[in-house]
Design a protein around this motif. Structure first.
Motif, PDB file in Angstrom:
ATOM      1  N   UNK A   2      30.546 -56.909  68.378  1.00  0.00           N
ATOM      2  CA  UNK A   2      31.220 -56.460  67.157  1.00  0.00           C
ATOM      3  C   UNK A   2      32.512 -57.253  66.942  1.00  0.00           C
ATOM      4  N   UNK A   3      33.233 -57.513  68.038  1.00  0.00           N
ATOM      5  CA  UNK A   3      34.478 -58.268  67.937  1.00  0.00           C
ATOM      6  C   UNK A   3      34.210 -59.678  67.418  1.00  0.00           C
ATOM      7  N   UNK A   4      33.156 -60.307  67.935  1.00  0.00           N
ATOM      8  CA  UNK A   4      32.802 -61.656  67.458  1.00  0.00           C
ATOM      9  C   UNK A   4      32.424 -61.624  65.975  1.00  0.00           C
ATOM     10  N   UNK A   5      31.726 -60.567  65.580  1.00  0.00           N
ATOM     11  CA  UNK A   5      31.311 -60.457  64.178  1.00  0.00           C
ATOM     12  C   UNK A   5      32.532 -60.309  63.268  1.00  0.00           C
ATOM     13  N   UNK A   6      33.478 -59.449  63.644  1.00  0.00           N
ATOM     14  CA  UNK A   6      34.698 -59.283  62.845  1.00  0.00           C
ATOM     15  C   UNK A   6      35.527 -60.573  62.840  1.00  0.00           C
ATOM     16  N   UNK A   7      35.496 -61.292  63.969  1.00  0.00           N
ATOM     17  CA  UNK A   7      36.226 -62.556  64.033  1.00  0.00           C
ATOM     18  C   UNK A   7      35.630 -63.569  63.052  1.00  0.00           C
ATOM     19  N   UNK A   8      34.316 -63.562  62.938  1.00  0.00           N
ATOM     20  CA  UNK A   8      33.673 -64.448  61.968  1.00  0.00           C
ATOM     21  C   UNK A   8      34.061 -64.058  60.544  1.00  0.00           C
ATOM     22  N   UNK A   9      34.118 -62.770  60.251  1.00  0.00           N
ATOM     23  CA  UNK A   9      34.571 -62.311  58.933  1.00  0.00           C
ATOM     24  C   UNK A   9      35.995 -62.791  58.656  1.00  0.00           C
ATOM     25  N   UNK A  10      36.852 -62.715  59.677  1.00  0.00           N
ATOM     26  CA  UNK A  10      38.234 -63.164  59.524  1.00  0.00           C
ATOM     27  C   UNK A  10      38.311 -64.660  59.262  1.00  0.00           C
ATOM     28  N   UNK A  11      37.415 -65.414  59.905  1.00  0.00           N
ATOM     29  CA  UNK A  11      37.368 -66.854  59.687  1.00  0.00           C
ATOM     30  C   UNK A  11      37.088 -67.166  58.217  1.00  0.00           C
ATOM     31  N   UNK A  12      36.131 -66.462  57.627  1.00  0.00           N
ATOM     32  CA  UNK A  12      35.809 -66.679  56.215  1.00  0.00           C
ATOM     33  C   UNK A  12      36.953 -66.253  55.301  1.00  0.00           C
ATOM     34  N   UNK A  13      37.610 -65.139  55.640  1.00  0.00           N
ATOM     35  CA  UNK A  13      38.751 -64.694  54.853  1.00  0.00           C
ATOM     36  C   UNK A  13      39.880 -65.714  54.920  1.00  0.00           C
ATOM     37  N   UNK A  14      40.104 -66.261  56.095  1.00  0.00           N
ATOM     38  CA  UNK A  14      41.158 -67.254  56.271  1.00  0.00           C
ATOM     39  C   UNK A  14      40.876 -68.511  55.445  1.00  0.00           C
ATOM     40  N   UNK A  15      39.622 -68.928  55.441  1.00  0.00           N
ATOM     41  CA  UNK A  15      39.245 -70.110  54.667  1.00  0.00           C
ATOM     42  C   UNK A  15      39.470 -69.880  53.171  1.00  0.00           C
ATOM     43  N   UNK A  16      39.105 -68.694  52.687  1.00  0.00           N
ATOM     44  CA  UNK A  16      39.309 -68.378  51.272  1.00  0.00           C
ATOM     45  C   UNK A  16      40.791 -68.281  50.925  1.00  0.00           C
ATOM     46  N   UNK A  17      41.555 -67.650  51.807  1.00  0.00           N
ATOM     47  CA  UNK A  17      42.987 -67.528  51.559  1.00  0.00           C
ATOM     48  C   UNK A  17      43.656 -68.900  51.460  1.00  0.00           C
ATOM     49  N   UNK A  18      43.343 -69.776  52.410  1.00  0.00           N
ATOM     50  CA  UNK A  18      43.976 -71.096  52.436  1.00  0.00           C
ATOM     51  C   UNK A  18      43.611 -71.921  51.204  1.00  0.00           C
ATOM     52  N   UNK A  19      42.347 -71.850  50.771  1.00  0.00           N
ATOM     53  CA  UNK A  19      41.930 -72.628  49.608  1.00  0.00           C
ATOM     54  C   UNK A  19      42.625 -72.155  48.340  1.00  0.00           C
ATOM     55  N   UNK A  20      42.649 -70.838  48.129  1.00  0.00           N
ATOM     56  CA  UNK A  20      43.191 -70.310  46.874  1.00  0.00           C
ATOM     57  C   UNK A  20      44.715 -70.196  46.893  1.00  0.00           C
ATOM     58  N   UNK A  21      45.315 -70.407  48.048  1.00  0.00           N
ATOM     59  CA  UNK A  21      46.780 -70.387  48.156  1.00  0.00           C
ATOM     60  C   UNK A  21      47.370 -71.798  48.089  1.00  0.00           C
ATOM     61  N   UNK A  22      46.561 -72.813  48.375  1.00  0.00           N
ATOM     62  CA  UNK A  22      47.061 -74.180  48.549  1.00  0.00           C
ATOM     63  C   UNK A  22      47.881 -74.668  47.350  1.00  0.00           C
ATOM     64  N   UNK A  23      47.473 -74.334  46.143  1.00  0.00           N
ATOM     65  CA  UNK A  23      48.181 -74.796  44.948  1.00  0.00           C
ATOM     66  C   UNK A  23      49.590 -74.222  44.854  1.00  0.00           C
ATOM     67  N   UNK A  24      49.833 -73.105  45.554  1.00  0.00           N
ATOM     68  CA  UNK A  24      51.132 -72.421  45.472  1.00  0.00           C
ATOM     69  C   UNK A  24      51.903 -72.485  46.788  1.00  0.00           C
ATOM     70  N   UNK A  25      51.373 -73.227  47.757  1.00  0.00           N
ATOM     71  CA  UNK A  25      51.971 -73.289  49.092  1.00  0.00           C
ATOM     72  C   UNK A  25      53.199 -74.195  49.081  1.00  0.00           C
TER      73      UNK A  25
END
Length: 415
Positions: free
Chosen positions: A39-62
């Motif tokens: 379960x921990x690995x599964x949640x970690x994978x979810x976090x990885x995808x969230x992190x990727x989305x956050x970084x992409x959509x934040x980059x223009x304002x970083x």
């Protein structure tokens, strides 16, 4: 403060507490541990995808990226998606938004520095603060001269400040001075601080400027102006007038009385000046204390900036999700009967109160939705139960195996 959803214990500790339930069955305890590792690995994978989305959509304002780097994300960074994802991560990490009343109270009061701060909110198109966890601690603060007073200060364990800076045209129109801050108009700054005093929230704003309070101004100017005018009119000016008139008429100047009166007036003015200097020096000392508080916050209390803050937030959200899942599954697994959400909530909160002397508001609905989403929780007519441990291991293993389906796709193409 009201009770929080935040669980102030790390996941390893809580896992050990739940494994202790199976102390008499080593195989069951081992299976239980394996279940939550997956379960921990599964949640970690979810976090990885969230992190990727956050970084992409934040980059223009970083603000940490150069203008050339940000240009590459034009039409690729989506602000609404960034904000939606950020709020989702904050909610999963059991952060809550600090409301305007709490902010106003913090701006009007000060526990540690005793100083009013001026913040030009025109600099921001939008700003929000989110907190998680709180505690109280005894602190000694200086009051008068060498006298210190011990007070109880309430702290937020974590605070995220979100600052969406206004555009350049608006800043020029409002004559906002950003000073020497390395921040570009239109950028979004994110900062996470630890151990922030509840009534000193304004100290984490980057454009907070110390100013004299009404009390400081009155203590400085009222005695200075009225006392100075009174002494000048009663002692100094009459003595000088008498001396001048005697000189003009050729009369003998009573030097003894005139000098005595003049000296008394000047001494009194000197004392008054020393008092005013002391009051002003008190304000300067407060500014020095504020500068130290600010430097401590930036150096010792700051634990994440801008895109670097995502890792801290995602780690928190991942841990909170796992802790809630651990607790909900264990209590339902050990219950002889299926439970309503309210019954489960009461059992878990009671366990924290009696076992760990902690009063919290367990987010039972979120925990049950997590169990359902990963295939471990079942609801029937408002009653919840979980699948047996041996079946749960198979179900969660299949869930993890289906995260990546490249081999299956390859087999389909070959066929």
């Amino acid at each position: 403060m009201t009770r929080e959803h935040y669980i102030p214990f790390n996941k390893e500790f809580l896992l050990e507490q739940q494994i202790a339930t199976f102390a008499g069955n080593a195989q069951k305890a081992d299976d239980f541990k394996k279940l939550f590792e997956i379960i921990e690995h599964y949640y970690h994978y979810e976090s990885f995808n969230l992190n990727r989305n956050l970084k992409q959509h934040y980059a223009l304002y970083d603000p940490d990226l150069s203008e050339k780097e940000r240009e590459q994300f034009i039409n690729k960074s989506d602000f609404p998606l960034f904000k939606e994802t950020l709020l989702k991560v904050l909610e999963r990490g059991n952060y809550y938004r600090i409301n305007q009343k709490a902010l106003n109270d913090a701006f009007n009061e000060s526990d540690l520095i005793g100083l009013n701060l001026s913040i030009d909110f025109n600099a921001f198109k939008d700003f929000e603060l989110y907190a998680r966890g709180h505690h109280k601690a005894k602190e000694k603060i200086k009051k008068y001269f060498f006298w210190t007073k011990e007070v109880e200060i309430e702290y937020y364990d974590r605070v995220l400040i979100y600052l969406n800076y206004s555009d350049a045209d608006y800043l020029r129109e409002k004559k906002v001075k950003l000073g020497k801050m390395p921040i570009d108009p239109g950028s979004i700054a994110l900062k996470i601080f630890k151990r922030v005093p509840k009534n000193d929230l304004e100290t984490i704003f980057p454009n907070a400027i110390p100013k004299m309070s009404l009390k400081d101004k009155l203590l400085l100017w009222v005695p200075g102006v009225f006392g100075g005018l009174s002494l000048l009119s009663a002692k100094v000016i009459p003595a000088l007038i008498n001396m001048y008139e005697a000189y003009q008429t050729g009369e003998t100047i009573d030097l003894l009385n005139s000098k005595t009166s003049l000296n008394q007036g000047l001494i009194a003015l000197g004392i008054l000046g020393a008092y005013c200097f002391r009051q002003y020096n008190n304000f300067i000392n407060k500014k020095i204390r504020y500068s130290k508080t600010l430097s401590d916050s930036l150096y010792f209390k700051n634990i994440g900036n801008n895109s670097g803050a995502f890792y801290s937030l995602l780690n928190s959200s991942e841990e909170e999700a796992l802790k809630e899942t651990i607790l909900a599954y264990t209590f339902l697994h050990e219950s002889e009967d299926s439970l309503t959400a309210e019954e489960l909530d009461n059992q878990i909160e009671s366990w924290f109160q009696t076992k760990l002397n902690t009063d919290l508001d367990f987010d039972v609905n979120d925990a049950l939705l997590k169990l359902k989403s990963i295939g471990l929780g079942l609801e029937t007519n408002g009653k919840w139960e979980v699948i047996p441990l041996n079946e749960a291991l198979i179900a969660i293993d299949e869930l993890w195996d289906n995260v990546f389906q490249y081999n299956q796709k390859a087999d389909a193409l070959n066929n």
